[in-house]
Motif scaffolding. Sequence first.
Motif, PDB file in Angstrom:
ATOM      1  N   LEU A  25     -14.943   3.559   6.933  1.00  0.00           N
ATOM      2  CA  LEU A  25     -14.463   3.634   7.955  1.00  0.00           C
ATOM      3  C   LEU A  25     -14.892   4.913   8.805  1.00  0.00           C
ATOM      4  CD1 LEU A  25     -12.191   2.897  10.300  1.00  0.00           C
ATOM      5  CD2 LEU A  25     -10.454   4.581   9.033  1.00  0.00           C
TER       6      LEU A  25
ATOM      7  N   LEU B 298      -9.657   1.295   2.706  1.00  0.00           N
ATOM      8  CA  LEU B 298     -10.621   2.133   3.673  1.00  0.00           C
ATOM      9  C   LEU B 298     -10.915   3.553   3.185  1.00  0.00           C
ATOM     10  CD1 LEU B 298      -9.247   1.189   7.137  1.00  0.00           C
ATOM     11  CD2 LEU B 298     -11.061   0.031   6.085  1.00  0.00           C
TER      12      LEU B 298
ATOM     13  N   LYS C 217      -9.640   9.760   2.142  1.00  0.00           N
ATOM     14  CA  LYS C 217     -10.581  10.523   3.010  1.00  0.00           C
ATOM     15  C   LYS C 217     -11.598  10.866   2.071  1.00  0.00           C
ATOM     16  CE  LYS C 217      -7.784  12.514   6.549  1.00  0.00           C
ATOM     17  NZ  LYS C 217      -6.947  13.418   6.905  1.00  0.00           N
TER      18      LYS C 217
ATOM     19  N   TYR D 280      -0.905  -6.203  13.902  1.00  0.00           N
ATOM     20  CA  TYR D 280      -1.127  -5.304  12.521  1.00  0.00           C
ATOM     21  C   TYR D 280      -2.346  -5.867  11.596  1.00  0.00           C
ATOM     22  CZ  TYR D 280       2.798  -2.084  13.240  1.00  0.00           C
ATOM     23  OH  TYR D 280       3.353  -0.981  13.719  1.00  0.00           O
ATOM     24  N   THR D 281      -3.010  -4.985  11.132  1.00  0.00           N
ATOM     25  CA  THR D 281      -3.910  -5.383   9.864  1.00  0.00           C
ATOM     26  C   THR D 281      -3.179  -5.766   8.768  1.00  0.00           C
ATOM     27  OG1 THR D 281      -4.096  -3.339   8.975  1.00  0.00           O
ATOM     28  CG2 THR D 281      -5.448  -3.653  10.979  1.00  0.00           C
TER      29      THR D 281
ATOM     30  N   ILE E 290     -11.893  -1.968  13.057  1.00  0.00           N
ATOM     31  CA  ILE E 290     -10.446  -2.015  13.120  1.00  0.00           C
ATOM     32  C   ILE E 290      -9.990  -3.230  14.170  1.00  0.00           C
ATOM     33  CG2 ILE E 290      -8.425  -0.826  14.268  1.00  0.00           C
ATOM     34  CD1 ILE E 290      -9.471   2.015  13.413  1.00  0.00           C
TER      35      ILE E 290
ATOM     36  N   MET F 239     -10.307  -6.080  11.482  1.00  0.00           N
ATOM     37  CA  MET F 239      -9.092  -5.992  10.706  1.00  0.00           C
ATOM     38  C   MET F 239      -7.799  -6.416  11.461  1.00  0.00           C
ATOM     39  SD  MET F 239      -9.600  -2.603   8.803  1.00  0.00           S
ATOM     40  CE  MET F 239      -8.286  -2.487   7.839  1.00  0.00           C
TER      41      MET F 239
ATOM     42  N   PRO G 208      -0.781   3.065   5.911  1.00  0.00           N
ATOM     43  CA  PRO G 208      -1.918   3.171   6.589  1.00  0.00           C
ATOM     44  C   PRO G 208      -2.196   2.528   7.506  1.00  0.00           C
ATOM     45  CG  PRO G 208      -2.052   3.508   3.865  1.00  0.00           C
ATOM     46  CD  PRO G 208      -0.660   2.951   4.507  1.00  0.00           C
ATOM     47  N   ARG G 209      -1.697   1.064   7.488  1.00  0.00           N
ATOM     48  CA  ARG G 209      -2.165   0.388   8.948  1.00  0.00           C
ATOM     49  C   ARG G 209      -1.488   0.600   9.884  1.00  0.00           C
ATOM     50  NH1 ARG G 209       0.626  -5.666   7.596  1.00  0.00           N
ATOM     51  NH2 ARG G 209       2.624  -4.962   6.736  1.00  0.00           N
TER      52      ARG G 209
ATOM     53  N   ASP H 245     -12.459   6.640   4.299  1.00  0.00           N
ATOM     54  CA  ASP H 245     -12.920   7.264   5.782  1.00  0.00           C
ATOM     55  C   ASP H 245     -13.997   8.313   5.742  1.00  0.00           C
ATOM     56  OD1 ASP H 245     -12.834   8.780   8.144  1.00  0.00           O
ATOM     57  OD2 ASP H 245     -10.534   9.032   8.471  1.00  0.00           O
TER      58      ASP H 245
ATOM     59  N   ALA I  22       0.874  -1.141  -0.035  1.00  0.00           N
ATOM     60  CA  ALA I  22       0.043  -0.146   0.142  1.00  0.00           C
ATOM     61  C   ALA I  22       0.810   1.296   0.251  1.00  0.00           C
ATOM     62  CB  ALA I  22      -0.804  -0.032   1.220  1.00  0.00           C
TER      63      ALA I  22
ATOM     64  N   GLU J  31      -2.374  -5.387   4.927  1.00  0.00           N
ATOM     65  CA  GLU J  31      -2.111  -3.729   4.098  1.00  0.00           C
ATOM     66  C   GLU J  31      -3.585  -3.333   3.710  1.00  0.00           C
ATOM     67  OE1 GLU J  31       0.890  -4.160   1.391  1.00  0.00           O
ATOM     68  OE2 GLU J  31       2.746  -4.361   3.067  1.00  0.00           O
ATOM     69  N   PHE J  32      -3.705  -2.159   3.579  1.00  0.00           N
ATOM     70  CA  PHE J  32      -4.719  -1.698   2.807  1.00  0.00           C
ATOM     71  C   PHE J  32      -4.380  -0.011   2.120  1.00  0.00           C
ATOM     72  CE2 PHE J  32      -5.236  -0.551   7.299  1.00  0.00           C
ATOM     73  CZ  PHE J  32      -5.439   0.763   7.149  1.00  0.00           C
ATOM     74  N   ASP J  33      -5.009   0.482   1.143  1.00  0.00           N
ATOM     75  CA  ASP J  33      -4.952   1.988   0.991  1.00  0.00           C
ATOM     76  C   ASP J  33      -6.085   2.541   1.775  1.00  0.00           C
ATOM     77  OD1 ASP J  33      -2.762   1.805  -0.902  1.00  0.00           O
ATOM     78  OD2 ASP J  33      -4.328   0.639  -2.155  1.00  0.00           O
ATOM     79  N   TYR J  34      -5.759   3.962   1.853  1.00  0.00           N
ATOM     80  CA  TYR J  34      -6.586   4.725   2.849  1.00  0.00           C
ATOM     81  C   TYR J  34      -7.029   6.023   1.964  1.00  0.00           C
ATOM     82  CZ  TYR J  34      -7.798   8.103   6.523  1.00  0.00           C
ATOM     83  OH  TYR J  34      -8.231   9.006   7.735  1.00  0.00           O
TER      84      TYR J  34
ATOM     85  N   GLY K 266     -14.546   3.248  13.577  1.00  0.00           N
ATOM     86  CA  GLY K 266     -13.497   2.175  13.283  1.00  0.00           C
ATOM     87  C   GLY K 266     -13.426   1.315  14.511  1.00  0.00           C
TER      88      GLY K 266
END
Lengths: 168, 275
Positions: B30, B50, B10, B2-3, B37, B40, A22-23, B52, A2, B5-8, B33
């Motif tokens: 999200l 995610l 807003k 840790y979760t 969370i 995740m 991000p995580r 937001d 990511a 991986e993801f992109d975030y 959360g």
Amino acid sequence: MADKATVHITVNGQPHTSEVEPRLLLVHYLREHLGLTGTHVGCDTSQCGACTVHLDGQAVKSCTVFAVQADGSSVTTIEGIGAMGHLHPVQEGFWEMHGLQCGFCTPGMIMAAADLLNHNPNPSEEEIRHGLEGNYCRCTGYHNIVRAVQYAADKMSGKKSVGAAADD
Amino acid sequence: MYTAEFDYKKASSLQDALSLLQQHPDAKLLAGGHSLIPAMKLRLAAPSLLIDISKVPELRGVRMEGNTLIIGAATTYHELETNDLVRKAAPLLTEVIPHIGDPMVRHRGTIGGSLSHADPAADLPAAMLALGAQMKIQGRSGSRVVDADQFFQGMFSTALGEGEILTEIHIPALSGRQAYEKFPHPASRYAVVGVAVVAGPEGVRAAVTGAGEHALRLSRLEQALAGKPLNAETIAAACQNLLSAEGLNHDLVASAEYRAHLVDVLAKRALLRLV
């Protein structure tokens, strides 16, 4: 992998700009990126409250907030709430009333208690116990913690004129 | 922990959130959360993106429109429990919300997040059913309004379709005297059973959470009290065998039979507070 995100977070009054995954959880950002290890990771499941910090003036569990969610925000940790010689009244209360044993839960307890007193400067014992429902102590028990918060409430409302007892 | 991986991203507006959701069908929304969370972190959920929505202006705040209390879905529990409009129009919510989590959780968690997550032991769904709330749902092609009775469909399952967002909760203002009684799980404080009751001019509305796969109306109780005055005798007579134990939740803390018993006891306690 990511993409990393750029975050601007003010911590204990000091602005920081950081590249984060991000995580990345806020608690790990504070501890590992900024070296502020006073905020503890206890249960890591949003239960115990050891990781409590103030995010824009509200107590939150920093194990359940991503650092990217705090972009643009102000964070206060246990390192920023008082200083040696100028302890926050809640810190002083924990010192004076022996509100701890091993101390692991104490930073989170103090941050949650300070938030409670911000909302409710004169809480009853029941309100203190309900207000600290999200903070677990696994050794002392809660009696002296409640007394510490009562001490701080009295001090902050001017009912108690205690000197700088906890200077060193 | 840790979760994955993801992109975030807003979302700046509701439209923005809807188009992101359309472009990324495997994304998750999200807000606070505080359900997502933890899921995740346990890798029970691993969305690639995610979105937001916590700062989307259309999703925030509380207002009255005519006789309806309208709550933006991304309004936090803390904002609701300290809001005077909520206290006046739906005091049941002001009573129920301090039962949820703890102060730190309530600073982050949102009403829409909880309702969309539809945890079978969450407190709010029972309140929504008893208050006769409606959920406003927005999709790319328009919005629709769904009664709480049709919204909760199963364990963690609601009427929300793919690409849709719960935007508002509509609650008829002060529909009657209101109370909530709960038997909390000794560790998690979620409801083993929680019963919400509203006694209005058209009769009693009652709903239970924690007992079944999702929150549900106590129709046997509502019918037993129809047209009767509320007093100790009518309540005691009505609060018997409200739910059959068959099909109810059971775990280490409470058997299905015990849950059925709790429904009767808590319904009685809640109703007696209205007498």
